[in-house]
Design a protein around this motif. Structure first.
Motif, PDB file in Angstrom:
ATOM      1  N   GLY A  95       0.650  -1.122  -0.097  1.00  0.00           N
ATOM      2  CA  GLY A  95      -0.035  -0.066   0.139  1.00  0.00           C
ATOM      3  C   GLY A  95       0.858   1.174   0.010  1.00  0.00           C
ATOM      4  N   LEU A  96       2.149   0.935   0.072  1.00  0.00           N
ATOM      5  CA  LEU A  96       3.306   2.236   0.078  1.00  0.00           C
ATOM      6  C   LEU A  96       3.458   2.402  -1.441  1.00  0.00           C
ATOM      7  CD1 LEU A  96       4.926   1.931   3.577  1.00  0.00           C
ATOM      8  CD2 LEU A  96       2.495   3.079   3.228  1.00  0.00           C
ATOM      9  N   MET A  97       4.148   3.734  -1.431  1.00  0.00           N
ATOM     10  CA  MET A  97       4.691   4.082  -2.870  1.00  0.00           C
ATOM     11  C   MET A  97       6.098   3.661  -3.033  1.00  0.00           C
ATOM     12  SD  MET A  97       5.292   7.679  -4.703  1.00  0.00           S
ATOM     13  CE  MET A  97       6.789   7.900  -4.206  1.00  0.00           C
ATOM     14  N   SER A  98       6.414   3.073  -3.747  1.00  0.00           N
ATOM     15  CA  SER A  98       8.061   2.688  -4.320  1.00  0.00           C
ATOM     16  C   SER A  98       8.524   4.000  -4.548  1.00  0.00           C
ATOM     17  CB  SER A  98       8.186   1.568  -5.084  1.00  0.00           C
ATOM     18  OG  SER A  98       9.432   1.194  -5.447  1.00  0.00           O
ATOM     19  N   THR A  99       9.764   4.246  -4.050  1.00  0.00           N
ATOM     20  CA  THR A  99      10.479   5.475  -4.171  1.00  0.00           C
ATOM     21  C   THR A  99      11.708   5.204  -5.403  1.00  0.00           C
ATOM     22  OG1 THR A  99      12.093   4.753  -2.705  1.00  0.00           O
ATOM     23  CG2 THR A  99      10.521   6.206  -2.031  1.00  0.00           C
ATOM     24  N   VAL A 100      11.677   3.832  -5.987  1.00  0.00           N
ATOM     25  CA  VAL A 100      12.597   3.751  -6.929  1.00  0.00           C
ATOM     26  C   VAL A 100      12.082   2.361  -7.540  1.00  0.00           C
ATOM     27  CG1 VAL A 100      14.648   4.312  -5.818  1.00  0.00           C
ATOM     28  CG2 VAL A 100      13.857   1.885  -5.503  1.00  0.00           C
ATOM     29  N   ASP A 101      12.544   1.989  -8.921  1.00  0.00           N
ATOM     30  CA  ASP A 101      12.135   0.785  -9.712  1.00  0.00           C
ATOM     31  C   ASP A 101      12.610  -0.333  -8.646  1.00  0.00           C
ATOM     32  OD1 ASP A 101      11.017   2.359 -11.567  1.00  0.00           O
ATOM     33  OD2 ASP A 101      12.710   2.595 -12.800  1.00  0.00           O
ATOM     34  N   VAL A 102      11.789  -1.173  -8.779  1.00  0.00           N
ATOM     35  CA  VAL A 102      12.325  -2.513  -7.881  1.00  0.00           C
ATOM     36  C   VAL A 102      11.978  -3.724  -8.764  1.00  0.00           C
ATOM     37  CG1 VAL A 102      11.901  -3.855  -5.964  1.00  0.00           C
ATOM     38  CG2 VAL A 102      11.607  -1.304  -5.727  1.00  0.00           C
ATOM     39  N   ALA A 103      12.974  -4.455  -9.015  1.00  0.00           N
ATOM     40  CA  ALA A 103      12.890  -5.759  -9.988  1.00  0.00           C
ATOM     41  C   ALA A 103      12.463  -6.936  -9.137  1.00  0.00           C
ATOM     42  CB  ALA A 103      14.043  -5.992 -10.656  1.00  0.00           C
ATOM     43  N   ALA A 104      11.693  -7.773  -9.841  1.00  0.00           N
ATOM     44  CA  ALA A 104      11.379  -9.110  -9.128  1.00  0.00           C
ATOM     45  C   ALA A 104      12.782  -9.508  -8.389  1.00  0.00           C
ATOM     46  CB  ALA A 104      10.757 -10.086 -10.100  1.00  0.00           C
ATOM     47  N   GLY A 105      12.431 -10.248  -7.196  1.00  0.00           N
ATOM     48  CA  GLY A 105      13.788 -10.756  -6.574  1.00  0.00           C
ATOM     49  C   GLY A 105      14.361  -9.863  -5.725  1.00  0.00           C
ATOM     50  N   GLU A 106      14.219  -8.517  -5.924  1.00  0.00           N
ATOM     51  CA  GLU A 106      14.873  -7.509  -4.945  1.00  0.00           C
ATOM     52  C   GLU A 106      14.361  -7.581  -3.734  1.00  0.00           C
ATOM     53  OE1 GLU A 106      17.036  -4.782  -7.927  1.00  0.00           O
ATOM     54  OE2 GLU A 106      15.273  -3.984  -7.038  1.00  0.00           O
ATOM     55  N   VAL A 107      15.173  -7.264  -2.781  1.00  0.00           N
ATOM     56  CA  VAL A 107      14.830  -7.065  -1.293  1.00  0.00           C
ATOM     57  C   VAL A 107      14.291  -5.707  -0.853  1.00  0.00           C
ATOM     58  CG1 VAL A 107      15.449  -7.178   1.014  1.00  0.00           C
ATOM     59  CG2 VAL A 107      16.146  -8.767  -0.271  1.00  0.00           C
ATOM     60  N   PHE A 108      13.442  -5.342  -0.373  1.00  0.00           N
ATOM     61  CA  PHE A 108      12.885  -4.025   0.092  1.00  0.00           C
ATOM     62  C   PHE A 108      13.522  -3.432   1.340  1.00  0.00           C
ATOM     63  CE2 PHE A 108       9.252  -4.698  -2.734  1.00  0.00           C
ATOM     64  CZ  PHE A 108       8.715  -3.351  -3.224  1.00  0.00           C
ATOM     65  N   THR A 109      13.970  -2.327   1.360  1.00  0.00           N
ATOM     66  CA  THR A 109      14.518  -1.634   2.526  1.00  0.00           C
ATOM     67  C   THR A 109      13.466  -0.317   2.636  1.00  0.00           C
ATOM     68  OG1 THR A 109      15.888  -0.474   1.159  1.00  0.00           O
ATOM     69  CG2 THR A 109      16.722  -2.283   1.867  1.00  0.00           C
ATOM     70  N   GLY A 110      13.823   0.114   3.998  1.00  0.00           N
ATOM     71  CA  GLY A 110      13.021   1.349   4.378  1.00  0.00           C
ATOM     72  C   GLY A 110      12.867   2.284   3.295  1.00  0.00           C
ATOM     73  N   ALA A 111      14.288   2.713   2.752  1.00  0.00           N
ATOM     74  CA  ALA A 111      14.101   3.651   1.797  1.00  0.00           C
ATOM     75  C   ALA A 111      13.546   3.463   0.372  1.00  0.00           C
ATOM     76  CB  ALA A 111      15.531   4.157   1.709  1.00  0.00           C
ATOM     77  N   ARG A 112      13.302   2.200   0.308  1.00  0.00           N
ATOM     78  CA  ARG A 112      12.915   1.922  -0.960  1.00  0.00           C
ATOM     79  C   ARG A 112      11.092   2.122  -1.053  1.00  0.00           C
ATOM     80  NH1 ARG A 112      15.221  -3.137  -4.146  1.00  0.00           N
ATOM     81  NH2 ARG A 112      17.255  -2.344  -4.563  1.00  0.00           N
ATOM     82  N   VAL A 113      10.479   2.444  -0.041  1.00  0.00           N
ATOM     83  CA  VAL A 113       9.088   2.848   0.072  1.00  0.00           C
ATOM     84  C   VAL A 113       9.072   4.131   0.885  1.00  0.00           C
ATOM     85  CG1 VAL A 113       8.159   0.467  -0.059  1.00  0.00           C
ATOM     86  CG2 VAL A 113       8.771   1.373   1.997  1.00  0.00           C
ATOM     87  N   LEU A 114       7.819   5.024   0.566  1.00  0.00           N
ATOM     88  CA  LEU A 114       7.755   6.275   0.922  1.00  0.00           C
ATOM     89  C   LEU A 114       6.624   5.857   2.242  1.00  0.00           C
ATOM     90  CD1 LEU A 114       8.227   9.071   0.660  1.00  0.00           C
ATOM     91  CD2 LEU A 114       6.060   9.405  -0.444  1.00  0.00           C
ATOM     92  N   GLY A 115       6.973   6.007   3.467  1.00  0.00           N
ATOM     93  CA  GLY A 115       6.459   5.656   4.652  1.00  0.00           C
ATOM     94  C   GLY A 115       5.037   6.608   4.893  1.00  0.00           C
ATOM     95  N   ARG A 116       4.089   5.970   5.693  1.00  0.00           N
ATOM     96  CA  ARG A 116       2.770   6.765   5.780  1.00  0.00           C
ATOM     97  C   ARG A 116       3.340   8.011   6.679  1.00  0.00           C
ATOM     98  NH1 ARG A 116       1.395   1.512   6.487  1.00  0.00           N
ATOM     99  NH2 ARG A 116      -0.515   1.056   4.987  1.00  0.00           N
ATOM    100  N   ASP A 117       4.308   7.918   7.629  1.00  0.00           N
ATOM    101  CA  ASP A 117       4.780   9.176   8.247  1.00  0.00           C
ATOM    102  C   ASP A 117       5.421  10.291   7.311  1.00  0.00           C
ATOM    103  OD1 ASP A 117       6.984   7.651   7.945  1.00  0.00           O
ATOM    104  OD2 ASP A 117       7.853   8.072   9.550  1.00  0.00           O
ATOM    105  N   ARG A 118       5.808   9.746   5.955  1.00  0.00           N
ATOM    106  CA  ARG A 118       6.292  10.842   5.165  1.00  0.00           C
ATOM    107  C   ARG A 118       5.156  11.176   3.933  1.00  0.00           C
ATOM    108  NH1 ARG A 118      12.337   8.704   3.746  1.00  0.00           N
ATOM    109  NH2 ARG A 118      13.315   9.110   6.000  1.00  0.00           N
ATOM    110  N   ALA A 119       3.953  11.093   4.051  1.00  0.00           N
ATOM    111  CA  ALA A 119       2.964  11.293   3.148  1.00  0.00           C
ATOM    112  C   ALA A 119       2.964  12.796   3.045  1.00  0.00           C
ATOM    113  CB  ALA A 119       1.539  10.830   3.474  1.00  0.00           C
ATOM    114  N   VAL A 120       3.813  13.607   2.386  1.00  0.00           N
ATOM    115  CA  VAL A 120       3.795  15.187   2.484  1.00  0.00           C
ATOM    116  C   VAL A 120       3.233  15.455   1.066  1.00  0.00           C
ATOM    117  CG1 VAL A 120       6.031  14.965   3.742  1.00  0.00           C
ATOM    118  CG2 VAL A 120       6.299  14.853   1.094  1.00  0.00           C
ATOM    119  N   ALA A 121       2.772  14.644   0.291  1.00  0.00           N
ATOM    120  CA  ALA A 121       1.919  15.076  -0.879  1.00  0.00           C
ATOM    121  C   ALA A 121       0.955  16.055  -0.822  1.00  0.00           C
ATOM    122  CB  ALA A 121       1.599  13.878  -1.975  1.00  0.00           C
ATOM    123  N   GLY A 122      -0.025  15.677   0.170  1.00  0.00           N
ATOM    124  CA  GLY A 122      -0.731  16.671   0.584  1.00  0.00           C
ATOM    125  C   GLY A 122      -2.033  16.789  -0.536  1.00  0.00           C
TER     126      GLY A 122
END
Length: 215
Positions: A95-122
């Motif tokens: 449900g979070l936005m990916s901040t970079v292109d992530v290919a199948a098989g790659e591991v997600f890290t905290g910086a690869r998704v935009l957390g709910r606490d950073r929902a600054v789009a408004g």
């Protein structure tokens, strides 16, 4: 044992061979067999190292796209090969936005998704993942920035806000640094248009201070 070796190695245990010589050969072959057995036992006991259960992409997710339930799963991976920031629960990414292109098989890290606490789009804002021509060391998350094409003095977009700055280890196969920007819809369209004009050219961010209600 000698009888077994004689059956399988008749050339060594034929009638022309002396008994003492045959016994010496048999002892040596037996010693070699024992060494081989010991080595196989030791190697069999050396199992894989410790593992961690982490979130892995099962399908590609593009920068700026939400991570769906069907695009990720939990998977055991060797701990020594994982980044420290590897995520370990599906609800940390789904449900979070990916901040970079992530290919199948790659591991997600905290910086690869935009957390709910950073929902600054408004309201009336858009989130855009932008490749950078420069690493922009003076730019931090939360900064207000103007966006330029390299070599141009005219801003492509103004009044953007930096939502995320994924570290290099979080960007997969990307070679350029990347920023996720919160932009007004018209500025987001201008940035995307500039990127579409020449995808090989990253953009430049210039940080500035503006009143917090200027967005």
């Amino acid at each position: 044992m000698t009888a077994i070796l004689a059956e399988h190695l008749p050339s060594l245990f034929g009638p022309g061979r002396r008994p003492a010589w045959r016994r010496t050969v048999a002892r040596r072959l037996l010693a070699l067999a024992c060494v081989a057995l010991a080595l196989s036992t030791v190697l069999g006991e050396v199992g894989p190292g410790p593992t961690r259960r982490v979130v892995v992409a099962t399908a590609p997710t593009g920068a700026g796209e939400p991570v769906t339930q069907g695009a990720v799963r939990l998977e055991e991976r060797p701990a020594a090969e994982l980044p420290d920031a590897a995520l370990t629960a599906l609800d940390q990414v789904v449900g979070l936005m990916s901040t970079v292109d992530v290919a199948a098989g790659e591991v997600f890290t905290g910086a690869r998704v935009l957390g709910r606490d950073r929902a600054v789009a408004g309201p009336s804002r858009r989130l855009v993942s932008v490749p950078l021509a420069l690493s922009s060391p003076g730019v931090s998350v939360g900064d207000r920035v103007d966006v330029f094409v390299p070599g141009s003095s005219t801003a492509v977009a103004t009044g953007g806000q930096v939502a995320a700055l994924p570290a290099s280890e979080d960007q997969g196969s990307l070679t350029e640094p990347t920023a996720v920007l919160s932009l007004r819809p018209e500025d987001a369209a201008a940035v995307i248009g500039a990127l579409d004009a020449d995808r090989a050219v990253g953009l430049v961010l210039i940080a500035h201070h503006v009143p917090s209600d200027a967005a």
